[in-house]
Design an enzyme around this catalytic site. Sequence first.
Site, PDB file in Angstrom:
ATOM      1  N   LYS A 145      47.595   7.215   4.376  1.00 41.36           N
ATOM      2  CA  LYS A 145      48.482   6.120   4.753  1.00 41.36           C
ATOM      3  C   LYS A 145      49.798   6.293   3.995  1.00 41.36           C
ATOM      4  O   LYS A 145      49.782   6.594   2.788  1.00 41.36           O
ATOM      5  CB  LYS A 145      47.812   4.787   4.387  1.00 41.36           C
ATOM      6  CG  LYS A 145      48.564   3.554   4.830  1.00 41.36           C
ATOM      7  CD  LYS A 145      47.761   2.285   4.504  1.00 41.36           C
ATOM      8  CE  LYS A 145      48.417   1.020   4.983  1.00 41.36           C
ATOM      9  NZ  LYS A 145      47.553  -0.168   4.808  1.00 41.36           N
ATOM     10  N   SER A 172      47.008  -3.048   8.859  1.00 44.81           N
ATOM     11  CA  SER A 172      48.209  -2.270   8.791  1.00 44.81           C
ATOM     12  C   SER A 172      47.942  -0.762   8.779  1.00 44.81           C
ATOM     13  O   SER A 172      48.856   0.016   9.025  1.00 44.81           O
ATOM     14  CB  SER A 172      48.992  -2.644   7.524  1.00 44.81           C
ATOM     15  OG  SER A 172      48.277  -2.323   6.362  1.00 44.81           O
ATOM     16  N   SER A 185      43.419  -4.825   6.276  1.00 47.67           N
ATOM     17  CA  SER A 185      44.150  -3.672   6.818  1.00 47.67           C
ATOM     18  C   SER A 185      43.329  -2.405   6.991  1.00 47.67           C
ATOM     19  O   SER A 185      43.720  -1.501   7.723  1.00 47.67           O
ATOM     20  CB  SER A 185      45.334  -3.339   5.905  1.00 47.67           C
ATOM     21  OG  SER A 185      46.336  -4.289   6.078  1.00 47.67           O
TER      22      SER A 185
END
Length: 732
Positions: free
Chosen positions: A329, A403, A427
């Site tokens: 990420k 996210s 997330s």
Amino acid sequence: MSPHLPAAASIPAKPFPFQAPLARTALLAIDLQRDFLFPGGFGDIQSDTQLEAVQAILPACKQLLQLFRDLQLPVIHTREGHAPDLSDCPPSKLWRVGQSSSPGKVKVIGEEGLPGSRLLIRGEHGHDLHELVAPFPDELVIDKPGKGAFWNTCLLEELQAMGVTHLVVMGVTTECCVSTTVREANDRGFQCCVVEECTAGYNDAAFKQPSLDMLHWSDGLFGYVCTLSSIKSALTSFLPLPTAQNWSIDSPNSLDINTLAAAYRSGITTPDAMVRAIYARITAHPQRSAIFIHLIPLAQLTETCRTLEKTFPDPTARPPLYGIPFSIKDSIDLAGVPTTTACPPLAYTPTVSSTVVSTLLSLGAIPLGKSNLDQLATGLTGCRSPHGIPPNPFSATHIPGGSSSGSAVSVSSGLASFAVSTDTAGSGRVPAGFNGVVGFKPTKGTISFRGVVTACESLDCIAYTARTVACTRKLWRLTKGFDKRDRMAKHAPAVKRWVNAFPEIEGGFRFAVPSEQSLSVCSGVYRQLFSAAVQCMRDMGGELVSDQSIWPVFEAAGKLLYDGTFVTERLAGLPRGWADQHQDELHPVIREIFAAVKKRGSTAEDVYRDLHSMMSLRRKSQAIFSPQGIDVLLVPTAPAHPTMREVANDPIGENSLLGTFTHFGNVLDLCAIAVPAGTYVDAATGVKLPFSVTIVGGERMDDVVLGLAARFEAEVGKRVEVEKEGEVRAKL
Ligand code: TIU
């Protein structure tokens, strides 16, 4: 463990056969160190010894070790020893070993033993394991400051993390460290079996047989004792394990960690070939730049592979993530590559990787690139990035979830074996759910957050996305640990739990679900699928606890996250005044959220009130996740799967709905895993979408949650097939 092994092996032993469930069995090799095996070492000096007897067990130990390696069962080695300054050595121990009456033998821990080597001191030549039984890179070595292997070590946590409940034990010395460890293991719930020819001590004429007899006496007071020939004949019948026959990126589960590892072991593919195939797949993806913000150049990837292949030529002795490709990420640092959090004005290029990424690299994993995310890791939709929306492989109209949107899509689209991401409000869980993969958020502070851009630091947590619970568990096990450089890191608890060696007999567990009223926000099909998941948990032996006082605690904690002041912490993670000065550069939805937070004008008093509420709710949640309460909570991962259009129409409202069953997770310091729980056909679009549930556990109950999730995954696997049959019948 290899999927080819049977569920259990029966090893003839005293007082009765040792039934070893192979998925939960490991070899424990105790203190096979030079200091106990060589003349001039600690054992030789300390006792008027029969060193030859101890040395004589090495060939037998090597055979047993080979057997476990051939079966691909875990091996754990221990080493007894102390810190160079002896700060972990009780004076009583030093004093007693200094009382020897034999001339020339008055040497204590820390003095020179083997030439140039201090006795039983970590880092010294004598402290290390004998060459014949040296550990492989994927085997655990536990340094122990005492006789028992559990005292002041992480052995229990590691065994729990692996899901091991049965130990085959070998090593030195029978009367001392082997006996102490088996006795300790017994209290902690393990089933242990010592192999007679693979253990010895310094006074075998008097002690060996009585020591072993005491272990199995009285119907196995502490455990079992077997012979090398009996364990060999019980286990060698499973050998050789079948080898992988072929691998291509298009073969089923080609990127699953275990599938890929087996293919490398068989030599039918190499990290270099894998990387070229996956790179071709990524670059051919029409929306790759919405999934990966930054891709590592192919030349660099192949160079990494060459180094790996050169460093680890022996296919049986490789690090546990050798050649496994993963995505990162883009809020997590990888040295030399920009970290952007999908917010270009905040981009920087770190010179050092985050702790979690460094660990993954040291284990042989290959980073492919940085994946897209909701800007500043703020959101659950996956629709808040200037780089576009990562495409959900199941549907062109439905959101990927966020996210960690690019993380989940990279795994579900076959562009990475796993993803390392973060989870503050859900997330890691929500995108995994919408992408039909597993998303795990361990207990906060147990995987280092150092080198990760914070979203809401006191509630942030590392998360993993992978295809199966077993692979997720492996990633967690290999990268967890206290990091003193992470100010939010948590020490391991002082009071340790025990394991259940008989889950198939004592498999019952208690679980709760959200209130009827809160479940009413779910779509109709989600309600139906959630009811089926509840039934699945009951069929696994779970007792549904319907205590009306449970759910309101989670609901109240969830509300604290965005309705209270905690969201303000997101601003505190940015440079002071930055959000005001750079409003125009923010994604419009993030700008709106920050503006709303500012407008509230929360005071320090409000923050303290919320902190106090949080601590009260944590106390209540601790009572809920206790032996008197429940083991786990089962929730739908999200209440429904919105389309991109629905989110565009109400970006903040839809987002907050998505967090109904995840927001409370970090506020209450829980651990949670999102697991696929079947599929359904969306009525409006006709596309098949995945459904997911999340199993939530109390602080540090990660191993319990992972264990139940694996059982749930297996149970759902069976049912999905039944469902298909049902569909066929309905058509007929
Ligand atoms: N002294 C002795 O016999 N043993 C130890 O101190 N350690 C082990 O047994 N490994």
